[in-house]
Write a protein that holds these residues in place. Structure first.
Motif, short mmCIF file in Angstrom:
data_model
loop_
_atom_site.label_atom_id
_atom_site.label_comp_id
_atom_site.label_asym_id
_atom_site.label_seq_id
_atom_site.Cartn_x
_atom_site.Cartn_y
_atom_site.Cartn_z
N ASN A 1 55.84 67.84 55.60
CA ASN A 1 54.44 68.13 55.39
C ASN A 1 54.62 69.49 54.86
N GLN B 1 54.73 73.44 54.86
CA GLN B 1 54.94 74.48 55.64
C GLN B 1 55.15 75.84 55.02
N GLN B 2 54.71 76.93 55.71
CA GLN B 2 54.95 78.20 55.33
C GLN B 2 56.19 78.64 55.46
N SER C 1 46.12 81.52 57.44
CA SER C 1 45.09 80.90 58.09
C SER C 1 45.39 79.26 57.65
N LYS C 2 44.96 78.47 58.39
CA LYS C 2 45.05 76.86 58.11
C LYS C 2 44.07 76.77 56.92
N LYS C 3 42.98 77.25 56.96
CA LYS C 3 42.13 77.06 55.69
C LYS C 3 42.67 77.50 54.38
N LEU D 1 46.34 78.07 53.89
CA LEU D 1 47.27 76.97 53.63
C LEU D 1 47.02 75.66 52.90
N ASP D 2 45.83 75.32 53.57
CA ASP D 2 45.46 73.96 53.00
C ASP D 2 44.90 73.96 51.65
N CYS E 1 48.11 74.30 49.43
CA CYS E 1 48.91 73.00 49.30
C CYS E 1 48.11 72.13 48.16
#
Length: 69
Positions: free
Chosen positions: A43, A45-46, A53-55, A57-58, A61
């Motif tokens: 998946n 990954q940083q 933040s998840k937001k 990073l999403d 990606c």
């Protein structure tokens, strides 16, 4: 190396990003400053930089996948 820009509003603030492909990873610049690198293994990954933040990073990606998809 191939790179592309995109703009995104994260937590109500507009940012300008540039994503640069470097073999199997992608360098991330935010507003002209390098903030890290991401790679896809099983998946996304940083791999470097301060944790995003998840937001964010999403968003990064999703833009990589849509650009190369």
């Amino acid at each position: 190396m191939h790179s592309f820009p995109y703009d995104a509003t994260i937590d109500g603030i507009e940012h300008h990003f540039r994503i640069t492909q470097n073999h199997s990873s992608y360098g991330i610049e935010q507003d002209g400053v390098v903030i890290g690198e991401v790679a896809h293994f099983d998946n996304w990954q940083q791999t470097t930089g301060e944790p995003l933040s998840k937001k964010l990073l999403d968003s990064i990606c999703e833009h990589i996948e849509s650009h190369y998809g």
